[in-house]
Design a protein around this motif. Sequence first.
Motif, short mmCIF file in Angstrom:
data_model
loop_
_atom_site.label_atom_id
_atom_site.label_comp_id
_atom_site.label_asym_id
_atom_site.label_seq_id
_atom_site.Cartn_x
_atom_site.Cartn_y
_atom_site.Cartn_z
N ASP A 219 0.88 -1.17 0.00
CA ASP A 219 0.00 0.00 0.00
C ASP A 219 0.91 1.22 0.00
OD1 ASP A 219 -1.88 1.95 0.29
OD2 ASP A 219 -2.94 0.99 1.96
N HIS A 220 1.44 1.53 -1.18
CA HIS A 220 2.54 2.49 -1.29
C HIS A 220 2.23 3.84 -0.66
CE1 HIS A 220 4.98 5.62 -3.31
NE2 HIS A 220 5.94 4.77 -3.00
N SER A 221 1.14 4.46 -1.08
CA SER A 221 0.88 5.85 -0.62
C SER A 221 0.62 5.88 0.88
CB SER A 221 -0.29 6.47 -1.39
OG SER A 221 -1.46 5.71 -1.18
N SER A 222 -0.09 4.88 1.41
CA SER A 222 -0.36 4.82 2.84
C SER A 222 0.93 4.65 3.64
CB SER A 222 -1.33 3.67 3.13
OG SER A 222 -1.41 3.44 4.51
N HIS A 223 1.82 3.76 3.18
CA HIS A 223 3.07 3.53 3.89
C HIS A 223 3.97 4.76 3.86
CE1 HIS A 223 2.56 -1.09 3.17
NE2 HIS A 223 1.79 -0.63 4.13
N LEU A 224 3.99 5.43 2.71
CA LEU A 224 4.80 6.65 2.59
C LEU A 224 4.32 7.71 3.57
CD1 LEU A 224 7.12 7.92 0.96
CD2 LEU A 224 5.43 8.69 -0.72
N TYR B 45 9.56 -1.20 -2.00
CA TYR B 45 9.15 -0.40 -3.17
C TYR B 45 10.32 -0.02 -4.08
CZ TYR B 45 4.77 -0.25 -0.60
OH TYR B 45 3.62 -0.61 0.07
N GLN B 46 11.35 -0.84 -4.05
CA GLN B 46 12.55 -0.54 -4.86
C GLN B 46 12.21 -0.33 -6.33
OE1 GLN B 46 15.59 -3.52 -4.56
NE2 GLN B 46 17.07 -2.40 -5.79
N ASN B 47 11.29 -1.15 -6.86
CA ASN B 47 10.97 -1.06 -8.29
C ASN B 47 9.62 -0.39 -8.55
OD1 ASN B 47 13.35 -2.51 -8.84
ND2 ASN B 47 12.32 -4.45 -8.38
N HIS B 48 9.09 0.30 -7.54
CA HIS B 48 7.80 0.98 -7.70
C HIS B 48 7.99 2.26 -8.51
CE1 HIS B 48 4.03 2.99 -6.59
NE2 HIS B 48 3.59 1.80 -6.21
N TYR C 103 23.05 -4.82 -0.65
CA TYR C 103 23.22 -6.13 0.01
C TYR C 103 22.07 -7.07 -0.34
CZ TYR C 103 23.38 -9.38 4.06
OH TYR C 103 23.39 -10.48 4.89
N ALA C 104 20.83 -6.55 -0.29
CA ALA C 104 19.67 -7.45 -0.40
C ALA C 104 18.53 -6.84 -1.20
CB ALA C 104 19.18 -7.81 1.00
N GLY C 105 18.87 -6.03 -2.20
CA GLY C 105 17.84 -5.49 -3.09
C GLY C 105 17.26 -6.59 -3.96
N SER C 106 16.35 -6.21 -4.86
CA SER C 106 15.65 -7.23 -5.67
C SER C 106 16.62 -8.07 -6.50
CB SER C 106 14.62 -6.56 -6.58
OG SER C 106 15.24 -5.54 -7.33
N HIS C 107 17.79 -7.52 -6.86
CA HIS C 107 18.79 -8.28 -7.64
C HIS C 107 19.35 -9.46 -6.86
CE1 HIS C 107 21.23 -5.69 -5.06
NE2 HIS C 107 22.20 -6.56 -5.21
N ALA C 108 19.34 -9.36 -5.50
CA ALA C 108 19.99 -10.38 -4.66
C ALA C 108 19.02 -11.44 -4.15
CB ALA C 108 20.67 -9.70 -3.47
N ARG C 109 17.72 -11.21 -4.33
CA ARG C 109 16.73 -12.10 -3.72
C ARG C 109 16.19 -13.12 -4.71
NH1 ARG C 109 14.74 -7.04 -1.75
NH2 ARG C 109 12.93 -7.24 -3.10
N GLN C 110 16.06 -14.34 -4.23
CA GLN C 110 15.49 -15.41 -5.06
C GLN C 110 13.97 -15.39 -4.95
OE1 GLN C 110 17.33 -19.38 -5.56
NE2 GLN C 110 15.68 -20.10 -4.26
N PHE D 217 8.76 -12.27 -2.80
CA PHE D 217 7.68 -11.85 -1.90
C PHE D 217 7.60 -10.34 -1.74
CE2 PHE D 217 11.13 -11.81 1.08
CZ PHE D 217 10.77 -10.97 2.12
N LEU D 218 8.62 -9.61 -2.22
CA LEU D 218 8.54 -8.14 -2.17
C LEU D 218 8.34 -7.54 -3.56
CD1 LEU D 218 11.37 -7.27 0.38
CD2 LEU D 218 8.94 -7.33 0.77
N ASN D 219 8.13 -8.39 -4.55
CA ASN D 219 7.99 -7.89 -5.91
C ASN D 219 6.61 -7.25 -6.09
OD1 ASN D 219 7.86 -7.44 -8.62
ND2 ASN D 219 8.61 -9.47 -9.21
N VAL D 220 6.63 -5.92 -6.20
CA VAL D 220 5.36 -5.17 -6.25
C VAL D 220 4.57 -5.51 -7.51
CG1 VAL D 220 4.37 -2.86 -6.32
CG2 VAL D 220 6.36 -3.31 -4.91
N GLU D 221 5.29 -5.79 -8.59
CA GLU D 221 4.58 -6.07 -9.84
C GLU D 221 3.70 -7.32 -9.69
OE1 GLU D 221 4.92 -3.58 -11.84
OE2 GLU D 221 6.44 -2.86 -10.45
#
Length: 569
Positions: free
Chosen positions: A363-368, A396-399, A430-437, A440-444
């Motif tokens: 919930d991007h806008s609410s969290h912001l 929200y790295q790729n939002h 260290y652990a952005g979307s590039h590093a994760r298998q 579960f955080l992929n907003v798309e």
Amino acid sequence: MNVIAAVKAYVTKMTEESEPGMKILLMDKETTSIISMVYGQSEIQQKEVFLLERLDSANQSNSMGLRYLKCLVFLRPSQENIELLCNELRYPKYGAYYIYFSNIIAKADIKILAEHDEQEVVKEVQELYMDYLAVNPHLFSIGLPTCMSSLSWNQIALQRTVQGIIAVLLSLKKSPAIRYQANSKLCKDLGTRIDEVMSKESSLFAFGQSSQPLLLILDRRDDPMTPLLNQWTYQAMVHELLTINNNRVNLSNIPGVSKELSEVVLSAEQDSFYAKNIFLNYGEIGQNIKQLMDQFQAKAKSHQKIESIADMKNFVDAYPQFKKLSGNVTKHVTVVGELSSMVNRYHLLDVSEVEQEISSQNDHSSHLQSIKKLMLSDKVRDTDIAKLVMLYALRYQNHSHNDVVELIEGLKKRGGAERLTRNVVNILEYAGSHARQSDFLNVENALQSTKRFFKGLSGVDNVYTQHKPLIHETLEELVKGRLKDSLYPYVGNHFINGRPQDIIIFIVGGATYEESLTVHSFNKSNPSFNIILGGTTIHNSTSFLAEVEQATRNVSRKHTRNIRNVRFD
């Protein structure tokens, strides 16, 4: 599988094999920690061990000969220890030496020790596989605060981790198949090295198992959120707010605390109140502390009525337990009082609510808006704001409307230390979307996340426990036989047909007490499975961010070049 029971069994073996009589226990820095995790000094004394000494201490080298004592030597098989032990045996202070190494020792080192035992004082040399810290029955740690440099294994840490896991397997008498997280070279390297040792030492691993266990190696970077969150169960909360170091908690910074409470021991093996409350939440602990106080006051009142010789005798007989209860009550009231004070002082309930929402839903806008609102409060610590910004940055790295740059500006305006703003960048490297298998955080992938959110909410009793560590989902997939081989391949040509009953999960980069609680709950609700958890260390948010900083030092920024308001000059 119980790592505390395994270590205790070895200690019992060590103390009983040397026959009756007064003994001294000679250790190194690491083996001292290994023993102190499972035994208090008074318990060790009941095993006729009356002196505890360090082989590397100045006092030890100066101490006079005590030939009437038997010496139990418990050391890691390091080169430094072999040299110190050779010096000890050349000029022995004790009548007999029973030598126990915490791991596999090279035959060449045994030969060197034999050559230095000119007076033939060595009665026994054995390997007892206690080369790890047994934290809870289902939880162990290698005790490495950091294990990476430049996002790769620190080679000394890799070697130490291999030795630690080999010791766990040998102490539990398990010869497992090994699976690892496919996208992590760290996990693959560790799994390969363990497999090589198991093949080389195949005679040690010939246990004749009825079913094959599994060692599953995971990477901390796949779930960077769990170590950043505030905690609400007793053990996890104490570690997050006060820090538990080898079962010890430093309370010396608390105003007005007495000298004897400046450092307290929290061990479920030696403290029944702690054992009962270790996994209970903050609200329940408060009620149980009240009951403990009532119980103590009732006992104290009964001790005031000393009117006869019989009363005096009863008082003297009960006094040790009364004194122990008194110390225990004071300890837990002090600890819980300080936790409560910190929760109120730093508005941690408000902070935690936002943390839980960011970690559990999209919930991007609410969290912001929630983060910006908390930024306006001078009662909330900069470190807590920075952790919220990190959670936001990870989710929200790729939002398309990602606003991490503005949040960093807000953190700077509050006067937040430069180290905190750098931590935001470090955690993405260290652990952005590039590093994760896991995605579960992929907003798309909104559908997957929504499904996860509602699944996570079933049975949740309040907003502070919405979050489920990723290991929860991994375990569910594993016990249902659905963990994909492509994502978690086997090392070598070992495979398991069917579902493994005994599972050892190891997290490179450190486990957390929240994940320990997940495994504990899983074991309780799935009695046909036996799962233990290990990590290079047991993290709280402070130690985790220190590890992230160390791991990303001297790493060029590849994934955060868009964040131009953080500099690393």
